[in-house]
Design an enzyme around this catalytic site. Structure first.
Site, short mmCIF file in Angstrom:
data_model
loop_
_atom_site.label_atom_id
_atom_site.label_comp_id
_atom_site.label_asym_id
_atom_site.label_seq_id
_atom_site.Cartn_x
_atom_site.Cartn_y
_atom_site.Cartn_z
N GLU A 106 -9.88 -17.23 90.39
CA GLU A 106 -11.05 -16.99 92.03
C GLU A 106 -12.40 -17.47 91.10
OE1 GLU A 106 -9.86 -16.73 95.00
OE2 GLU A 106 -8.25 -17.13 94.04
N HIS A 131 -2.28 -8.00 89.20
CA HIS A 131 -1.58 -9.44 89.63
C HIS A 131 -1.60 -10.01 88.98
CE1 HIS A 131 -1.76 -12.80 91.62
NE2 HIS A 131 -1.76 -12.76 93.02
#
Length: 313
Positions: free
Chosen positions: A134, A192
């Site tokens: 990201e 994550h």
């Protein structure tokens, strides 16, 4: 009679010439005004902004106490800057639009709008945990706008974990939300995880925790390595009987509520219970931690001070 006609024609010609001069003068003045207006409109603005970028969440309750809380702290700290928001997740943006009629820009959309609005100086602060996929995508967008010189200054800050010192600072901040632990108690934190090389950030954070005396805090991931099975093995090696689960994510969204604390057989909660551990859950994102919020504020200050990546000079 002839003399009278000649006089009338002469007067008519004179009046026509005067009118022409007046019109020409008016057009000349109009051109001057137009030039002046154009120059005024193209004058560069001194608008300054901060674009806060996160993955996003469709959970309104956790969004309010995490993402929005960080954004509010940014607004209160940097009063001379206009603060904007962007989410990197296309799925989250689509869901919010269709379900709640909430429109959130992508990073590229947000910067395009800020360019049209006349911003000249922008600091982009990601709320991501580490420099993974990201973050790389945000960097590509920022580089694109810098390549075409869209702004006088466009600076990308660093995520929560970047330099070795960032891990130590984050470990100290994380410690503030931990319960008191006996020797047979531990905290397992769920990151994550990613296929990106930055997945190694979790190992470095584990080292930082242990260096700070938090040996009973074990790091695992839901989509990377180490897995919950690795966490279970280490808990057993340490003789742990009771475990508190915590998300190591900005928000307590789908992963925290379902993959970590859900009722499915493969949730971390049930995997640990099936292995004989007593399990507690702490369903709060890092964005609720005031000390974590302060880290993002400091990263923005570093960007404004000209050292966004905290490089040694």
């Amino acid at each position: 009679m002839k003399k009278v006609l000649i006089s009338i024609v002469s007067m008519t010609l004179a009046l026509s010439m005067l009118a022409g001069c007046g019109t020409a003068g008016s057009k000349k003045n109009d051109n001057k005004d137009e030039t002046k207006t154009t120059a005024t409109n193209t004058k560069k603005s001194d608008k300054k902004g901060i674009l806060v970028i996160s993955f996003g969440t469709s959970y309104a309750d956790t969004r309010k106490v995490t993402i929005e809380a960080v954004e509010e702290k940014v607004k209160n700290t940097f009063k001379d800057y206009e603060v904007k928001r962007a989410f990197t997740s296309k799925i989250i943006r689509k869901k919010l639009k269709e379900r709640d009629n909430i429109i959130v820009d992508s990073p590229e959309e947000a910067l395009s709008k800020m360019q049209k609005e006349g911003f000249s100086e922008i600091y982009v602060q990601p709320l991501h945990i580490m420099p993974g996929i990201e973050y790389d995508e945000v960097k590509e967008v920022v580089d694109k706008f810098n390549d075409k010189k869209a702004f006088d200054k466009l600076v990308l800050g660093r995520p929560l974990l970047y330099r070795a010192e960032d891990y130590k600072i984050a470990a100290d901040a994380f410690k503030k939300q931990l319960p008191k632990l006996n020797k047979d108690q531990a905290v397992a934190i769920m990151g994550h995880g990613t296929e990106h090389p930055s997945n190694s950030s979790y190992a470095l954070f584990q080292y930082a925790l242990e260096e700070k005396g938090m040996g009973n805090i074990l790091v695992g991931t839901v989509e990377g390595y180490p897995t919950v099975d690795n966490v279970v093995r280490r808990l057993k090696e340490k003789g742990i009987k009771e475990v508190t689960l915590m998300p190591f994510m900005l928000v307590a969204g789908d992963h925290a509520n379902n993959d970590m604390a859900g009722d499915e057989k493969d949730s971390w909660k049930n995997v640990l219970k099936s292995n004989g551990f007593k399990v507690n859950t702490y369903i709060h994102g890092l964005g609720e931690n005031e000390d974590i919020r302060e880290i993002y504020i400091q990263h923005i200050k570093d960007s404004i001070d000209g050292n966004p990546l905290k490089e040694e000079k």
